[in-house]
Scaffold this active site. Structure first.
Site: not given
Length: 708
Positions: A82, A218, A642
């Site tokens: 992402h 991810d 992230s």
């Protein structure tokens, strides 16, 4: 039996240790003893060193909003899918949809350059608090203080950058009570190396977002390139793979409950010193407005995407950006209530008032904050609608960008050379926007945003011109949107034609332009009205934090996140989200297969992955005959973390952080020690996908794999 129960209680208490704090890595000596007790085997110098290679040298701020880490001596970079989504999306076409199908460069020549993507390394940091505070005094207003801070910061930055290719910034900490200088080396040639298909990299999508248990792969791979002389350089075929000062070895041993784990990364923003008034504002006004507007925007995108795969691809990145904060706002509101965070803040405020009785310089701080919010609350809805709805109307965005051109055309003697410069810039802007939009969707979005604004913003806070216009059109927002989309600023061809031959009269008669400027002026007037209130709030917040630190002089209190490098640590642990419910600390490929639902795009499973699972073809990446997909630990993270590396006690890579858990979504404001969990992709799942699923063994061969 009694002794056994006591011993068990002590054991469980030590295991449930959760450390609040996104810690400044330069100051790890303050945390080192605690980290050792939890199992750390490294020294502070091995984690963060200015003079020698350390873990910090393997960490980058990826693209300005995420984190990434070097995992080979040849510049190979690992981050989240992402985090790379915008680049993967930009490189996708309907004919070659790598977002949907995945991509793996089988040679360096196949790696795809990513326009505008950067990787930022921290070179060093320095406490400059004394130098900044030397130019400040208590008689200054907050605006004067801000100007002085900006001036001295620029002097410090200029000195740090002098005769180097580095960039620098001075960042405030503890709400402007401390200041640190950060010096960076920024690389501009970053290329996509590999990405799993969306069905792996975004498995579960919006449904699973912020949720545990999780089974999302991810991750994505990029490579940093440098000039042949070792310096940052723009993309060139002559560039060579970056040689890092340090890259992360990878552990194949996995994790077990109670293991030490830590993260180095770039958390974006927290508000741990927020007061009860701020929380009530979020619960009652800010978050509901954000959710309402974004719900409608997502519905519109979904409606058009369902009809046309090309539109779905075109809006995939916009949809992801809108939906992430949409669900975050829902979750934060729910957990602020459930975890009674306002009550916890009121308790802190009560203690602060007692402290202020002995420290009169802080006597008015909380009342100043309360009074500020009494005014701000009155304008919260219109402010949020300006940000969330009006700014989401594409034709307004384009029209507003034309204002500099109108200003020049209105002059008695317009500067032809300046007009040429402005129009060339605007042509680039127009092309970028329209190449990534679909007019029927945008027109419907304009209609719905205007309707919501007119319905939900108090009429006395709406621009008078807008009220008159809606009354003239008898609240026919479809008709109004159609009129906007007859504007020369509503499609690429007409906008470029106008810029090739700009005419002042177009500005005078175009409804879209006039209404865009009306809303902009209105927003500026609100900002001006609230300026003294916001100045009062900034000062009161700064003094509140200053006083709070004095209340606990012997306590190690972490500053809020502010997109600078931080370290967080804790233990691999499950948790109880509700009565009689326990969540394990890890998930498996079996769980992913159990979630499969071919009727839902979010839960489709690629055939190749199912084939590998059925054959149990897991290679060296299995644990007890299965693949561990994800795990959790009680580290303190937020957006910006992230893509951060999750490291074991020896500084080896064991996972990649990608999310927080639903039950602790109030955590940016109050750390929930029993609930807060960081969700991570197990590094062995990453390796399994690269090796067995993608057949990109050459990338595995670049890495340093370790097993004990």
């Amino acid at each position: 039996m009694k002794k056994l129960i006591i011993a068990l209680f002590v054991l469980l208490s030590s295991q449930m240790r959760a450390d609040e704090g996104m810690w400044i890595p330069m100051l790890l000596d303050r945390n080192f003893a605690d980290m050792q007790k939890l199992g750390l085997k490294l020294t502070p110098e091995q984690i963060f060193s200015i003079n020698n290679s350390s873990l910090k040298d393997a960490i980058v701020q990826f693209g300005g909003g995420c984190t990434g880490e070097l995992i080979s001596a040849e510049g190979l970079l690992l981050t989240n899918h992402h985090c790379g989504y915008a680049q993967i999306h930009a490189l996708s076409t309907v004919e070659d949809n790598i977002l949907e199908n995945g991509f793996w460069a089988m040679s360096r020549g196949q790696e795809k350059p990513c326009r505008g993507l950067t990787a930022r390394f921290l070179v060093h940091m320095e406490d400059v608090t004394d130098e900044v505070k030397a130019v400040l005094n208590d008689e200054m207003t907050e605006s004067e203080r801000s100007r002085k801070i900006s001036e001295i910061s620029q002097e410090i930055v200029s000195r740090a950058q002098a005769e180097t290719h580095y960039t620098a910034r001075v960042a405030p900490f503890y709400e402007g009570n401390q200041f640190y200088l950060f010096v960076y080396e920024v690389f501009e040639d970053v290329r996509l190396v590999g990405t799993p298909p969306e069905a792996i990299g975004k498995f579960g999508a919006d449904t699973d977002n912020w949720m545990w248990p999780r089974h999302t792969g991810d991750f994505a791979l990029f490579r940093i390139y440098m000039s042949p002389d070792g310096k940052p350089a723009k993309y060139s075929e002559d560039n060579v793979p970056y040689i890092p000062k340090h890259f992360l070895p990878i552990s194949l041993d996995g994790v077990k409950e109670g293991d030490f784990a830590m993260i180095l990364g770039y958390p974006g923003r927290t508000d741990r010193f927020a007061t009860s008034w701020s929380i009530n504002n979020s619960i009652e006004l800010k978050n509901p407005t954000i959710v309402n507007v974004r719900t409608k925007r997502l519905e519109i995108i979904d409606e058009f995407s369902a009809k046309d795969p090309a539109v779905r691809l075109l809006y995939a990145n916009k949809h992801a950006g809108i939906s992430n904060f949409w669900k975050y706002s829902i979750g934060q509101t729910e957990q602020l209530k459930r975890n009674k965070v306002a009550d916890k803040k009121i308790e802190i405020e009560h203690k602060f008032r007692e402290f202020a009785k002995q420290n009169p310089e802080y006597a008015d701080v909380l009342s100043d904050i309360e009074n500020a919010y009494q005014t701000l609350d009155q304008y919260e809805v219109v402010t949020r609608y300006n940000m969330e709805a009006i700014r989401a109307i594409e034709v307004f965005t384009i029209a507003n960008q034309m204002a500099t051109l109108e200003t020049e055309l209105q002059k008695a003697q317009p500067d032809a050379e300046k007009i040429k410069t402005i129009t060339e810039r605007l042509k680039g802007m127009v092309t970028r926007i329209f190449d990534n939009s679909y007019q029927p969707l945008e027109q419907k979005n304009a209609e719905k945003m205007l309707r919501m604004y007119a319905t939900n913003v108090p009429k006395n806070q709406q621009p008078k011109e807008f009220v008159a216009w809606t009354e003239k059109n008898k609240n026919d927002f479809n008709k109004m949107a159609q009129e906007f989309y007859r504007s020369p600023f509503s499609n690429k061809e007409q906008a470029l034609a106008f810029l090739n031959k700009p005419n002042q009269k177009v500005f005078e008669r175009d409804v879209a332009y006039k209404m865009a400027r009306t809303f902009t002026k209105h927003a500026e007037e609100i900002t001006e009205t609230l300026s003294p209130v916001n100045e009062q709030l900034r000062k009161a917040n700064r003094l509140f934090v200053e006083g709070f630190l004095k209340m606990y002089p012997d306590k190690n209190i972490a500053p809020n996140a502010n997109s600078t490098m931080r370290l967080t640590y804790g233990q691999v642990l499950g948790y109880s989200p509700a009565d009689a419910v326990w969540y394990d600390y890890k998930t498996t490929l079996t769980g992913l297969m159990e979630k499969e639902n071919p009727a839902l795009a979010e839960f489709t499973v690629p055939e190749r992955l199912k084939e590998l699972y059925e054959k149990k073809d897991f290679g060296i990446y299995a644990e007890n005959g299965n693949i561990i997909t994800c795990f959790i630990f009680n580290g303190d993270i937020t957006g910006g973390n992230s893509g951060s590396p999750v490291l074991n006690a020896n500084g080896e890579l064991i996972g990649v952080a990608f999310d927080g858990n639903w039950e602790a979504m109030s955590g940016d404001i109050f750390f929930e020690s029993e609930l807060q969990r960081c969700i991570n992709v197990d590094i062995r799942y990453v390796l399994f996908i690269i090796d067995k699923f993608a057949g990109a063994k050459h990338l595995i061969n670049e890495m340093s794999l370790r097993a004990r």
